[in-house]
Motif scaffolding. Structure first.
Motif, PDB file in Angstrom:
ATOM      1  N   ASN A  22       0.825  -1.206   0.000  1.00 28.40           N
ATOM      2  CA  ASN A  22       0.000   0.000   0.000  1.00 28.40           C
ATOM      3  C   ASN A  22       0.865   1.265   0.000  1.00 28.40           C
ATOM      4  N   HIS A  80       0.617  -2.007  -6.457  1.00 31.74           N
ATOM      5  CA  HIS A  80       0.051  -1.157  -5.423  1.00 31.74           C
ATOM      6  C   HIS A  80      -1.362  -1.630  -5.096  1.00 31.74           C
ATOM      7  N   TYR A  90      -4.596  -0.482  -2.231  1.00 30.97           N
ATOM      8  CA  TYR A  90      -5.022   0.364  -1.132  1.00 30.97           C
ATOM      9  C   TYR A  90      -5.133  -0.467   0.138  1.00 30.97           C
ATOM     10  N   LYS A  91      -4.843   0.167   1.252  1.00 37.52           N
ATOM     11  CA  LYS A  91      -4.841  -0.517   2.546  1.00 37.52           C
ATOM     12  C   LYS A  91      -6.157  -1.254   2.797  1.00 37.52           C
ATOM     13  N   GLU A  92      -7.261  -0.672   2.345  1.00 39.48           N
ATOM     14  CA  GLU A  92      -8.576  -1.279   2.559  1.00 39.48           C
ATOM     15  C   GLU A  92      -8.748  -2.589   1.795  1.00 39.48           C
TER      16      GLU A  92
END
Length: 124
Positions: free
Chosen positions: A40, A79, A81-83
């Motif tokens: 992330n 990449h 996203y953290k979610e």
């Protein structure tokens, strides 16, 4: 597959670079030939993909990690996203409980089954 390891105190980018290096080292030791690695941290990914001649405080760590990325195998550094990688986030947040040794998680975890399901859902 996932892992846990307490890293101690360091900035976020250094921690992410360390985690990428540890993950690739584990995959190499497991003789994997195709690896998809999600991070992330766009900054860590960009540092790894830039020309290595830059004098930078992470120079040795970058060089070691790049040598793993360009080892004789197929690595996709992506990449996320953290979610969308909540299991990895869960493992990271609880890594201090396991100490400084690498603990390999090669099966589904008991606690975060709902997190695994959330990882499969699309995130925009």
């Amino acid at each position: 597959m996932g892992f846990q390891k307490a890293l101690g105190l360091m900035n976020v980018v250094t921690a992410e670079l360390q985690v990428i290096k540890i993950g690739l080292t584990l995959c190499k030791h497991l003789n994997l030939t195709k690896v998809k690695l999600f991070s992330n941290s766009l900054e860590a990914i960009n540092l790894l993909m830039r020309d290595g001649r830059v004098d930078y405080r992470f120079r040795e760590l970058l060089d070691e990690t790049r040598s793993l990325i360009y080892y004789d195998w197929e690595v996709n550094l992506l990449h996320a996203y953290k979610e969308s990688i909540v299991v990895a986030d869960f493992l990271a947040k609880n890594a201090n409980d396991v100490g400084h040794e690498v603990v390999l998680m090669n099966s589904a975890l008991d606690n975060p089954r709902d997190l695994l399901q959330r990882d499969l859902e699309p995130h925009y």
